[in-house]
Design an enzyme around this catalytic site. Sequence first.
Site, short mmCIF file in Angstrom:
data_model
loop_
_atom_site.label_atom_id
_atom_site.label_comp_id
_atom_site.label_asym_id
_atom_site.label_seq_id
_atom_site.Cartn_x
_atom_site.Cartn_y
_atom_site.Cartn_z
N GLU A 78 18.58 -13.36 -30.43
CA GLU A 78 18.51 -14.75 -29.89
C GLU A 78 18.40 -15.85 -30.54
OE1 GLU A 78 16.40 -11.77 -26.65
OE2 GLU A 78 17.03 -12.11 -28.79
N CYS A 118 11.22 -15.23 -28.29
CA CYS A 118 12.25 -15.72 -28.01
C CYS A 118 12.24 -15.69 -26.43
CB CYS A 118 13.38 -14.16 -28.00
SG CYS A 118 14.38 -13.57 -29.79
N HIS A 129 15.87 -12.10 -34.63
CA HIS A 129 16.48 -11.44 -33.60
C HIS A 129 17.48 -11.66 -32.81
CE1 HIS A 129 12.16 -9.60 -31.61
NE2 HIS A 129 12.44 -9.16 -33.21
N CYS A 180 11.85 -10.98 -25.60
CA CYS A 180 10.46 -11.06 -25.68
C CYS A 180 10.14 -12.28 -25.65
CB CYS A 180 10.63 -10.22 -27.32
SG CYS A 180 10.84 -11.72 -28.66
#
EC number: 3.5.4.33
Length: 150
Positions: free
Chosen positions: A56, A87, A54, A84
């Site tokens: 992040e 993260c 992801h 999410c």
Amino acid sequence: MSRFTSHMALALAEARAAADRGEVPVGAVVVAPDGRVAAAAGNRTRELSDPTAHAEILAIRAACRAAGSERLPGHDLWVTLEPCPMCASAISAARIGRLYYGASDPRMGGVDHGARVFDHPQCHHRPQVYDGLGADPSRALLQGFFRNRR
């Protein structure tokens, strides 16, 4: 007194680049305490065949490498979509000072929706959270991406 500078434009540019690669358009930027951009990334889960890639996570990893530390106290994270739970946990583990995010994610978010990671009693570190910055362009980018996929 320091002047507030938004880094959402760079996060949105990373999100657009992710969309151009066929990735879900999410972008993230880590900003060091001195105001310089420490790292920026967009989603790369498909490209890297890695469900943890992801935006992040990638930005935090790069910023940690640059800092030579597993923690980033005093750093800010700008992201186009509510992180999410995975993260959000990484944000806590990295000791990010402030989280700024654009669009809310009622389905998969882990900050203000769903797991609410920072509200959990076992969360070791809770960043200051500012939501809704750049929400409209972030939401429009995501909606356009998924509309074109259908």
